[in-house]
Design a protein around this motif. Structure first.
Motif, short mmCIF file in Angstrom:
data_model
loop_
_atom_site.label_atom_id
_atom_site.label_comp_id
_atom_site.label_asym_id
_atom_site.label_seq_id
_atom_site.Cartn_x
_atom_site.Cartn_y
_atom_site.Cartn_z
N TYR A 41 -20.52 -85.35 2.39
CA TYR A 41 -21.31 -86.20 3.67
C TYR A 41 -20.67 -87.28 4.38
O TYR A 41 -21.00 -87.72 5.61
N ALA A 42 -19.82 -87.72 3.72
CA ALA A 42 -19.15 -89.06 4.40
C ALA A 42 -18.14 -88.48 5.50
O ALA A 42 -17.97 -89.18 6.60
N VAL A 43 -17.77 -87.40 5.33
CA VAL A 43 -16.79 -86.61 6.23
C VAL A 43 -17.73 -85.89 7.38
O VAL A 43 -17.47 -86.20 8.56
N LYS A 44 -18.91 -85.24 6.89
CA LYS A 44 -19.65 -84.60 7.97
C LYS A 44 -20.38 -85.56 8.97
O LYS A 44 -20.40 -85.38 10.14
N TYR A 45 -20.77 -86.60 8.39
CA TYR A 45 -21.55 -87.52 9.19
C TYR A 45 -20.90 -88.71 9.66
O TYR A 45 -21.54 -89.76 9.73
N ARG A 46 -19.60 -88.53 9.58
CA ARG A 46 -18.79 -89.78 10.07
C ARG A 46 -18.97 -90.22 11.68
O ARG A 46 -19.54 -89.17 12.18
N ARG A 47 -18.82 -91.30 11.98
CA ARG A 47 -19.25 -91.71 13.27
C ARG A 47 -17.79 -91.10 14.41
O ARG A 47 -16.67 -91.60 13.95
N ARG A 48 -18.04 -90.44 15.14
CA ARG A 48 -17.14 -89.60 15.79
C ARG A 48 -16.72 -90.50 17.12
O ARG A 48 -15.87 -90.22 17.79
N SER A 49 -17.64 -91.42 17.63
CA SER A 49 -17.29 -92.27 18.59
C SER A 49 -18.03 -93.91 18.36
O SER A 49 -18.76 -94.12 17.71
N PRO A 50 -17.21 -94.98 19.04
CA PRO A 50 -17.64 -96.07 18.95
C PRO A 50 -19.03 -96.31 19.23
O PRO A 50 -19.80 -97.16 18.34
N GLY A 51 -19.61 -95.59 20.16
CA GLY A 51 -20.80 -95.93 20.55
C GLY A 51 -22.07 -95.00 19.86
O GLY A 51 -23.20 -95.04 20.09
#
Length: 313
Positions: A41-51
């Protein structure tokens, strides 16, 4: 057995190991599952962009039920399984070979009912249930035989019990598993498991002084106990014939079962529990007799279950 584990040499060892490996498997499974889900879940729901902002999730009844019911079922399985093993270890069979154990800094003393005595070595027959009746002369000790998966505290001033049934001949380590002083690590011994025929041969070379009950009868006479505890019910103390294992009515209205602990307390602290119909006139034998002599007297009282007490003449 897997590497690094002691040999299995008793009927209880298999049950203890099965429960242990089940607990180990449950712990490993959920440790790996939780660690894996954290990484996933840390990988799947990581923040993909700063905003980016994560979506709000409200509720999840099925998930709540699942992580409540599943642990409950697992803990109930552990409880029932563990309780069954505990009760099996706590309740010996009706027919056992009784052996007295006295712990003392820093040795183990064993006394067989027929009079044979051993120090730091215990001989028992294979395939027969053996019950150890244990006490300590000084501090708390602990009998531990890894191959049998048995372990129990040995306490001063009271009796504890443990039993086992060896499944194969051999020599097995015996340890004290409770720190008992500077030479605690040297308080070790061996349990020698023998074929029944070999055990009888070993036993036949026993002590010339006779059985524990016979030694207890002699001590009973020497201490003049027979003057009060008469077989004809005319003495100033209760009759001992058939006493052991029976329920005793006390002067204060309570009842108590006449077991080893009761007989021991009646010898050392006779005023603690007064039998109904008698006066507290018995003197204490605290400090006057040894732990071994206590065992002899107890075994003599137990023998009066089936043998008539010698009348006082």
């Amino acid at each position: 057995m897997p590497p690094l584990f002691p040999e299995r040499a008793s009927t209880m060892a298999f049950r203890v190991d099965a429960l242990y490996f089940f607990l180990l498997a449950v712990a490993v499974f959920f440790s790996l599952l939780i660690a894996g889900l954290i990484v996933f879940y840390a990988v799947k729901y990581r923040r993909r962009s700063p905003g980016s902002v994560g979506a709000s999730i409200h509720g999840g009844m099925l998930l709540e039920i699942a992580w409540s019911v599943i642990p409950l079922l697992i803990t109930m399985v552990i409880f029932v399984w563990g309780a069954s093993v505990f009760f099996a270890m706590s309740h010996p069979p009706d027919e056992t070979l009784n052996i007295y154990v006295v712990g003392k800094q820093w040795m183990w003393k064993f006394q067989h009912l027929d009079g044979q005595r051993e120090i730091n070595e215990l001989h028992v027959p294979v395939g027969r249930a053996v019950k150890l009746i244990m006490t300590s002369e000084d501090v708390i000790h602990d009998v531990f035989v890894p191959a049998f998966r048995i372990k129990a505290d040995v306490l001063p001033g009271r009796y504890t019990h443990i039993w086992f049934q060896a499944t194969k001949p051999g020599r097995y380590h015996l340890f004290c598993a409770e720190y008992c002083g500077t030479r605690h690590s040297g308080m070790i011994g061996e349990v020698v498991v023998m074929e029944p025929s070999e055990y009888q041969i070993w036993l036949s070379g026993g002590a010339p002084e006779g059985s524990l009950a016979a030694a207890g009868e002699k001590l009973f006479q020497d201490l003049a106990c027979v003057t009060c505890h008469r077989a004809d019910a005319q003495g100033r103390g209760p009759m001992l014939q058939g006493l052991f294992g029976k329920t005793v009515q006390l002067l204060n209205g309570e009842t108590v079962v006449a077991d080893e602990a009761y007989v021991r307390e009646s010898i050392l602290r006779p005023s603690a529990k007064i039998t109904a119909g008698y006066q507290p006139i018995m003197p204490t034998f605290q400090g006057l007799i040894s732990e071994e002599q206590l065992l002899e007297l107890i075994e003599y009282v137990k023998s009066l279950h089936t043998q008539p007490q010698t009348p006082n003449k």
